[in-house]
Scaffold this active site. Structure first.
Site, PDB file in Angstrom:
ATOM      1  N   SER A 237       0.839  -1.197   0.000  1.00 23.71           N
ATOM      2  CA  SER A 237       0.000   0.000   0.000  1.00 23.71           C
ATOM      3  C   SER A 237       0.869   1.239   0.000  1.00 23.71           C
ATOM      4  CB  SER A 237      -0.893  -0.003   1.228  1.00 23.71           C
ATOM      5  OG  SER A 237      -0.122   0.354   2.358  1.00 23.71           O
ATOM      6  N   LYS A 238       0.193   2.383  -0.076  1.00 27.86           N
ATOM      7  CA  LYS A 238       0.927   3.649  -0.068  1.00 27.86           C
ATOM      8  C   LYS A 238       1.675   3.833   1.248  1.00 27.86           C
ATOM      9  CE  LYS A 238      -1.219   6.153  -3.683  1.00 27.86           C
ATOM     10  NZ  LYS A 238      -2.627   6.130  -4.034  1.00 27.86           N
ATOM     11  N   ARG A 239       1.234   3.123   2.285  1.00 30.04           N
ATOM     12  CA  ARG A 239       1.907   3.282   3.571  1.00 30.04           C
ATOM     13  C   ARG A 239       3.287   2.620   3.596  1.00 30.04           C
ATOM     14  NH1 ARG A 239      -3.192   2.993   5.226  1.00 30.04           N
ATOM     15  NH2 ARG A 239      -3.156   0.743   5.425  1.00 30.04           N
ATOM     16  N   ASP A 240       3.515   1.638   2.719  1.00 28.99           N
ATOM     17  CA  ASP A 240       4.852   1.047   2.636  1.00 28.99           C
ATOM     18  C   ASP A 240       5.757   2.066   1.952  1.00 28.99           C
ATOM     19  OD1 ASP A 240       4.593  -1.807   3.486  1.00 28.99           O
ATOM     20  OD2 ASP A 240       3.030  -1.752   1.962  1.00 28.99           O
TER      21      ASP A 240
END
Ligand code: GLU
Length: 431
Positions: A237-240
């Site tokens: 995800s964008k959080r990675d």
């Protein structure tokens, strides 16, 4: 013609970059044109400047293109085609309110059915719709029969009419939805092959349906790339952080190494380390695995180091923004560093003034004093000999503080190898 169609709604994800790279490669192989289509139809989600950022990233990766088009520039075409579908009764005006639709969605959720449009407005003719004088969205009528296409990676895929559904093609304010704009633009630009992420698989029958309704009978080929999973097997995800191309570049991964890694991911390649130009020679979509690929930063680090090794001294110095005479020094650190940032940290430790001698404070002071007052010889052996003689130190009590004096670090490559690069600078640093 091939296209890369990013939405300017966030940082470029490595999945998007992989799509861009593979489209570029295939366009080159086939000698077809390649365009960048900025998909800015979802105006509320657009972020100012992201389009430029995407183009800069493509430049950094050596991905060249023939043209950049903005989807919003084609709104009038989208509207005309929607009007044509309305006229022909292939689309209809839908007056359902957001509240009504939301209630239906909730109901479907409770009954654990996928939500489908009720069909309520399907029979409202164009004349009646005009007479009502109320705002409406335009929905395309769902297909009568299954839609089937052959995906180059996934094989034959079939979708029931209900899965396509009577979906919205034009919003109340006249802006097209993603699926409609994308379907129309792929037709207008005569796209021959669409390579994109598998999160778009369910959009493909909708887009095929739009073009069929518009009477476009040329088949567009599709290749949907398996998603990239993070190392723990979840969707990246964008959080990675590592999913952001910007972050990877800031961490000191070279564009050529990132490209190498993304081409290698879930693929069968003749070698492990290669350039984009080499990949153009042999790349084949048919070798891409159907299974999701796992992102492995350690592998990327290994590949990055190999690409750093392949740089000339001038290229390495440029990438590190250091004087060319220090490229050799930086190269020695490739024994232990895998990114530009890590090499920079080593060089910063050498050329920065900070030194922590720990238990060897006294010894360091003695050695420093001698170094500052001696003529530094060419060879490390002579240097070592002279320093030992004058200090009376040896073994650990000599080498430990000496290493810290010279490199600012407790451990590292052989100081004899580093010495030739350090000797002209070290007095300046220690003073
Ligand atoms: N704008 C879409 C995306 O960024 C493009 C999908 C497509 O290639 O059609 O995911």
């Amino acid at each position: 013609m091939l296209r890369f169609a990013p939405s300017p709604t966030g940082d470029m994800h490595i999945g998007n970059l992989r799509v861009a790279i593979l489209n570029f490669i295939v366009a080159k192989q086939r000698g077809e044109r390649f365009i960048i289509r900025i998909e800015d139809t979802d105006t509320e989600r657009n972020i100012e400047g992201k389009d430029k950022e995407i183009l800069q990233i493509l430049d950094a990766f050596g991905i060249t293109y023939d043209e950049v088009v903005y989807q919003s520039a084609n709104f009038s075409f989208h509207q005309n085609f929607a009007a044509k579908l309305l006229e022909e009764g292939k689309a209809f005006a839908c007056f359902c309110t957001p509240e009504e639709l939301e209630a239906e969605r909730q109901k479907a959720k409770e009954q654990k059915h996928p939500y489908r449009y009720s069909g309520k407005c399907e029979h409202i003719g164009i004349e009646e719709a005009k007479k009502r004088g109320e705002p409406f969205v335009v929905r395309i009528k769902k297909p009568q029969a299954e839609i089937t296409f052959e995906d180059i990676i996934k094989g034959k895929l079939t979708f029931a009419p209900n899965e396509v559904d009577s979906f919205v093609i034009l919003r109340q304010d006249g802006r097209p939805t993603y699926n409609f704009a994308c379907a129309v633009d792929d037709m207008l630009y005569d796209i021959t092959l669409v390579i994109r992420g598998e999160d778009h698989v369910s959009n493909t029958p909708k887009q095929i349906h739009v073009r069929r309704m518009l009477g476009y009978d040329k088949e567009i080929a599709y290749a949907h790339l398996p998603i990239i999973l993070s190392s723990d097997g979840k969707k990246m995800s964008k959080r990675d952080k590592a999913s952001s191309v910007k972050w990877l570049l800031e961490e000191g991964f070279l564009p050529q190494a990132i490209a190498n890694y993304l081409i290698l991911l879930g693929n069968k390649t003749p070698t492990e380390i290669f350039t984009l130009d080499e990949a153009i020679e042999w790349f084949d979509l048919a070798n891409i695995s159907k299974a999701p690929a796992k992102f492995d930063i350690e592998k990327l680090r290994f590949i990055n180091r190999e690409h750093l090794r392949r740089l000339s001294d001038a290229e390495l110095a440029k990438a590190l923004e250091i004087h060319p005479s220090l490229a050799g020094l930086a190269r020695i650190y490739l024994e232990e560093a895998s990114t530009l940032k890590e090499i920079q940290a080593k060089l910063d430790a050498i050329f920065g003034k900070e030194r922590d001698f720990g238990e060897f404070d006294k010894e360091a002071l003695i050695l420093k004093d001698i170094i500052l007052n001696m003529e530094l010889p060419e060879s490390f052996d002579d240097f070592k000999k002279e320093l030992m003689e004058h200090s009376g130190l040896k073994g650990k009590r000599f080498f430990k503080p000496l290493r810290i004096l010279l490199t600012g670090a407790q451990h590292g490559p052989e100081i004899s190898a580093l010495y030739p690069y350090l000797k002209d600078h070290i007095k300046e640093v220690l003073r």
